[in-house]
Design a protein around this motif. Structure first.
Motif, PDB file in Angstrom:
ATOM      1  N   GLY D 120     -29.228  44.134  23.220  1.00  0.00           N
ATOM      2  CA  GLY D 120     -28.368  43.624  23.227  1.00  0.00           C
ATOM      3  C   GLY D 120     -27.804  43.460  24.459  1.00  0.00           C
ATOM      4  N   LYS D 121     -28.693  43.583  25.664  1.00  0.00           N
ATOM      5  CA  LYS D 121     -28.643  43.303  26.855  1.00  0.00           C
ATOM      6  C   LYS D 121     -29.215  42.176  27.674  1.00  0.00           C
ATOM      7  CE  LYS D 121     -27.828  47.685  28.634  1.00  0.00           C
ATOM      8  NZ  LYS D 121     -27.574  48.508  27.392  1.00  0.00           N
ATOM      9  N   PRO D 122     -28.094  41.502  28.301  1.00  0.00           N
ATOM     10  CA  PRO D 122     -28.936  40.117  28.672  1.00  0.00           C
ATOM     11  C   PRO D 122     -30.055  39.802  29.247  1.00  0.00           C
ATOM     12  CG  PRO D 122     -26.865  40.402  29.683  1.00  0.00           C
ATOM     13  CD  PRO D 122     -27.589  41.621  28.862  1.00  0.00           C
ATOM     14  N   ARG D 123     -31.755  39.193  28.944  1.00  0.00           N
ATOM     15  CA  ARG D 123     -32.354  39.532  29.412  1.00  0.00           C
ATOM     16  C   ARG D 123     -32.483  38.101  30.309  1.00  0.00           C
ATOM     17  NH1 ARG D 123     -36.459  39.987  24.541  1.00  0.00           N
ATOM     18  NH2 ARG D 123     -37.995  40.196  25.208  1.00  0.00           N
ATOM     19  N   SER D 124     -34.482  37.871  31.185  1.00  0.00           N
ATOM     20  CA  SER D 124     -34.528  36.811  32.141  1.00  0.00           C
ATOM     21  C   SER D 124     -34.976  35.617  30.640  1.00  0.00           C
ATOM     22  CB  SER D 124     -34.985  36.687  32.767  1.00  0.00           C
ATOM     23  OG  SER D 124     -34.902  38.069  33.890  1.00  0.00           O
ATOM     24  N   VAL D 125     -34.606  34.196  31.520  1.00  0.00           N
ATOM     25  CA  VAL D 125     -35.347  32.990  30.436  1.00  0.00           C
ATOM     26  C   VAL D 125     -35.632  32.128  31.409  1.00  0.00           C
ATOM     27  CG1 VAL D 125     -33.339  33.021  28.852  1.00  0.00           C
ATOM     28  CG2 VAL D 125     -33.155  31.432  31.235  1.00  0.00           C
ATOM     29  N   PRO D 126     -36.632  31.829  31.412  1.00  0.00           N
ATOM     30  CA  PRO D 126     -37.839  30.795  31.915  1.00  0.00           C
ATOM     31  C   PRO D 126     -36.432  29.315  32.514  1.00  0.00           C
ATOM     32  CG  PRO D 126     -38.535  30.780  29.058  1.00  0.00           C
ATOM     33  CD  PRO D 126     -37.192  31.443  29.218  1.00  0.00           C
ATOM     34  N   ALA D 127     -37.133  29.667  33.814  1.00  0.00           N
ATOM     35  CA  ALA D 127     -36.398  28.146  34.623  1.00  0.00           C
ATOM     36  C   ALA D 127     -36.811  26.995  33.960  1.00  0.00           C
ATOM     37  CB  ALA D 127     -37.364  28.365  36.165  1.00  0.00           C
ATOM     38  N   LEU D 128     -35.473  26.248  33.745  1.00  0.00           N
ATOM     39  CA  LEU D 128     -36.161  24.605  33.559  1.00  0.00           C
ATOM     40  C   LEU D 128     -36.353  23.490  34.533  1.00  0.00           C
ATOM     41  CD1 LEU D 128     -34.575  22.789  30.694  1.00  0.00           C
ATOM     42  CD2 LEU D 128     -32.891  22.003  32.944  1.00  0.00           C
ATOM     43  N   ILE D 129     -36.976  22.617  33.453  1.00  0.00           N
ATOM     44  CA  ILE D 129     -37.609  21.958  34.590  1.00  0.00           C
ATOM     45  C   ILE D 129     -37.279  20.137  34.212  1.00  0.00           C
ATOM     46  CG2 ILE D 129     -39.395  20.415  35.669  1.00  0.00           C
ATOM     47  CD1 ILE D 129     -41.083  23.074  35.266  1.00  0.00           C
ATOM     48  N   PRO D 130     -36.206  20.093  35.064  1.00  0.00           N
ATOM     49  CA  PRO D 130     -35.975  18.790  34.496  1.00  0.00           C
ATOM     50  C   PRO D 130     -36.604  17.582  35.065  1.00  0.00           C
ATOM     51  CG  PRO D 130     -34.881  18.898  36.677  1.00  0.00           C
ATOM     52  CD  PRO D 130     -35.416  20.277  36.803  1.00  0.00           C
ATOM     53  N   GLU D 131     -37.228  16.507  34.010  1.00  0.00           N
ATOM     54  CA  GLU D 131     -37.895  15.739  34.363  1.00  0.00           C
ATOM     55  C   GLU D 131     -37.853  13.977  34.646  1.00  0.00           C
ATOM     56  OE1 GLU D 131     -42.128  16.655  32.483  1.00  0.00           O
ATOM     57  OE2 GLU D 131     -40.183  16.404  30.936  1.00  0.00           O
ATOM     58  N   THR D 132     -36.289  13.378  33.745  1.00  0.00           N
ATOM     59  CA  THR D 132     -36.073  12.760  33.558  1.00  0.00           C
ATOM     60  C   THR D 132     -34.862  12.213  35.127  1.00  0.00           C
ATOM     61  OG1 THR D 132     -34.408  12.324  32.435  1.00  0.00           O
ATOM     62  CG2 THR D 132     -36.262  12.052  31.247  1.00  0.00           C
ATOM     63  N   ASP D 133     -34.393  10.944  35.439  1.00  0.00           N
ATOM     64  CA  ASP D 133     -33.783  10.752  36.387  1.00  0.00           C
ATOM     65  C   ASP D 133     -32.235  11.703  35.679  1.00  0.00           C
ATOM     66  OD1 ASP D 133     -34.611   9.728  37.881  1.00  0.00           O
ATOM     67  OD2 ASP D 133     -34.085   7.774  37.935  1.00  0.00           O
ATOM     68  N   GLU D 134     -31.677  11.531  34.645  1.00  0.00           N
ATOM     69  CA  GLU D 134     -30.504  11.828  34.068  1.00  0.00           C
ATOM     70  C   GLU D 134     -30.913  13.098  33.706  1.00  0.00           C
ATOM     71  OE1 GLU D 134     -29.638  11.074  29.803  1.00  0.00           O
ATOM     72  OE2 GLU D 134     -27.307  11.773  30.332  1.00  0.00           O
ATOM     73  N   GLU D 135     -31.547  14.209  33.289  1.00  0.00           N
ATOM     74  CA  GLU D 135     -32.193  15.547  33.723  1.00  0.00           C
ATOM     75  C   GLU D 135     -31.748  16.453  35.327  1.00  0.00           C
ATOM     76  OE1 GLU D 135     -35.103  15.389  29.224  1.00  0.00           O
ATOM     77  OE2 GLU D 135     -35.655  15.523  32.209  1.00  0.00           O
ATOM     78  N   LYS D 136     -32.276  15.193  35.268  1.00  0.00           N
ATOM     79  CA  LYS D 136     -32.059  16.007  36.501  1.00  0.00           C
ATOM     80  C   LYS D 136     -30.653  15.823  37.380  1.00  0.00           C
ATOM     81  CE  LYS D 136     -36.990  14.552  38.810  1.00  0.00           C
ATOM     82  NZ  LYS D 136     -37.218  13.601  39.194  1.00  0.00           N
ATOM     83  N   ARG D 137     -29.505  14.770  37.364  1.00  0.00           N
ATOM     84  CA  ARG D 137     -28.491  14.707  37.469  1.00  0.00           C
ATOM     85  C   ARG D 137     -27.984  15.704  36.946  1.00  0.00           C
ATOM     86  NH1 ARG D 137     -24.159  11.632  35.730  1.00  0.00           N
ATOM     87  NH2 ARG D 137     -25.656  11.233  34.000  1.00  0.00           N
TER      88      ARG D 137
END
Lengths: 178, 178, 178, 178, 178, 178
Positions: D120-137
């Motif tokens: 039940g302890k917080p654990r690391s998650v993968p980074a998120l890679i935005p690709e589309t323009d909307e995802e980046k914004r």
């Protein structure tokens, strides 16, 4: 309006106890069982009078053996007596463990439903004709249970309940027909 | 185990009547209300004894005024007396029409819950200490209701229920405290 | 339309976390809690304005301590300020473990409801009169929260939110009243 | 842990508004919609991190157009940015009237979920890679929203939120990406 | 009425298996999955014809791999062929374990919905235009499945089902398109 | 393992159609009925084999007459034949309008359940002994339905299904026993 045989109103429900129906012991919650019993009682009342009806009262009920998660809940309901606009419905509940192959009594109760006309006013219902010995015995006890209901609802004084009063001066038990 | 004040167990539930909770008249079904009352009773019992507990019995209950679709169901529950391993819980239910601004009594009932140890066996609960006049009056009536429950469950003979029997020879009503 | 005291709208809900309300950790799912909070907010709004109303917005809410399976969810809701046709409702949520006997904060939130006339158009609601010190403090913060809502909904420019803007140039915290 | 593309977490839900999901106007209740949005957000978070996770916070959300009984609720959820142990999920909701053949925006929100290890302890998650323009914004706006969340939770002072503070001295809107 | 492309009706549902959806093995109950498939089929039918419609029949369906508690149920539905007043909908179901990161086929089925006018009578629906190779293949098989449905419903004699009959004299499988 | 009479597995369910069970026509949704049929089938299978079991397949089913809101759904289930590890269950469904006093056929179906040992592997079940003429007739048809299931699941070639194939060259109907 002609009377109707008790058997006409007989109805059976079978349900499975699912996780959301259980308390922390994995047993069927009392409230969930009463919900099902009320539906069964409503169907029996509807079969007898063919009018919409609603719950007016529920007599004392005690939960004997808890029904376990995954077990079958078996409910039988039958109108036991009709009064002018109301019907007393007798309900029996069993649990059944299909894997261990045994059936156990859970509880037994009397619900009272009142028939309503489209404006929501009570309306007359057919008389109930008991046929079997058990139906007759339960039919006879209905007057006494009705007196008890009226007393408990504060609508009758105990010393006016002739039939019920007799029980307290004789060795016979009120509870015997349960 | 020290006794506990009645107020400790007091709990309030408020619910909205949704479409699936209603019968064909658009009124709250009796079974759905009993489901909520059982949850409220269970929380009150848990607040009193701090053990898991389950429904043992429900006393006679009568539905006075139907609660309409969209109205608020207001439920109050409080332990009224504790016996060795069981607790009697007093429940009052009102309906409230928020638009027309009136509140109406729906019903009142006594549920009995039994406390259980981890193996599912009944275990002792703290005594209940009534404080207000109403708590004391309801506490006093609990013995009589308990005799009635035992008689109705076939576990006591009517003529052995001294306190209850007295009611049938005096002009006082069993139902008065309801 | 006369103003109404904040206390008039106060409402309490208590629920038990059942298996279907939990995630794989046996904790109450955030979505289920928001469902209950919305019902509580709707009842508080209805008590204040006596008109039908619906959810217009929900402010930022953060879940502090997860509520466990079988624990009690205790929700309190009270209207914190009324605007022309809308009401801000302040909601506090606690979990309570009846067996281990402790209570813990779960979250706190502000919901906004708008009152509607029979054709579904917004209609005026009574003003809210705060009485206690806490009611007054939360009443005062409502303007700032309203500016933030308008900015976040793209209906106000940040540099036009005079009161909110002040927070970013003074050491005082927006979050302090949460 | 390698980063993951935003598209990996994308998930669609479609639901029908049934009678029990509606208020007295026959519109979807806000609380029921939040329940569904929370499930959608949880699935998107699970697709991104492949760990169990739970709701940590929900950003301001406003309900634009009510969704009618019988209409389709269309929900799209996608992780918008990952922080050390938490993920921000962007959710968009539309209503669709299949008979009148039009689609309408209902609301848009940001939920934050935190990934947990078996204890039940917080654990690391993968980074998120935005690709589309909307995802980046949307990825870029996440820092500002995070500052706002921390301020509203009382964990950051407004004058320490450099990025957010800038908004109040420039004509740009915080709400623009909503 | 102009024909419509198959893709117009395509719809996706994603659900999480919660405790109350499972049997004693912790697997999604078949009945709960059929409930969701029926909702998905209804939405696809509605998107195609823009009329209210209801389930007329469900073809043979077999459950390949059970879907576990906490897993995602992924359902895709698309109208595969329209007849005069009815539509055949092709449904595919997968389970997805987000933690172990694999997806598995659960089942595949054909539902038939009939469109109704306001008086509840069947009404004409637009023709379906298959575009992709898979859509064409499934469109072609629809006649054979329809013959089988009529035979199984006792509305056609087996020896009148020319297309279906051919299957029993050739090495090709009826089941191949499943 | 000794065989068991068909009657042992017979089970009855009665349910009331509530608002949330209906489509926009106020008729029971197909998916909700299949949910109930699956529960009924599971109970019948459990009564026959006394092991946990799960849905393996559902044969073609067609909905004849819609069941209206407030009507009773009457379901009867009985095991019709047992194979090595699976059981075919025959289910019949009627609607009943208690006010207008008529009963109408809704549908009829065959579900197949497979019995599982604690590790989730199929396990042997007792043979089924048909007694009444109807039980024998349905028992005999089970082989043909099983061939059809295998063909439709792509596990048997149509020209290998000797019994089923015969139907296409004789004037007898596969559907006649439905």
């Amino acid at each position: 309006m002609e009377g109707k045989n008790a058997g006409v109103s007989f109805i059976i429900m079978n349900e499975i106890v699912l996780p959301n129906d259980t308390n922390t012991f994995g047993n069927l919650m009392g409230g969930r069982l009463m919900y099902w019993m009320d539906i069964a009682a409503g169907m029996a009342a509807g079969k007898h009078c063919n009018f919409p009806s609603m719950t007016a009262s529920v007599d004392n009920l005690s939960f004997k053996t808890p029904i376990k998660l995954g077990n079958v809940v078996h409910i039988e309901a039958k109108v036991s007596r009709a009064f002018t606009t109301s019907m007393e419905i007798h309900i029996k509940v069993w649990g059944e463990d299909l894997l261990k192959q045994y059936t156990y009594e859970s509880n037994e109760a009397y619900f009272t439903f009142v028939a309503l006309d489209p404006s929501g006013k009570p309306r007359s219902v057919p008389a109930l004709i008991p046929e079997t010995d058990e139906e007759k015995r339960i039919f006879d006890g209905a007057l006494r249970r009705r007196q008890l209901r009226l007393i408990l609802a504060g609508k009758m004084k105990p010393h006016d309940a002739a039939e019920l009063k007799a029980l307290f001066t004789t060795p016979e038990s009120i509870g015997e027909e349960n």
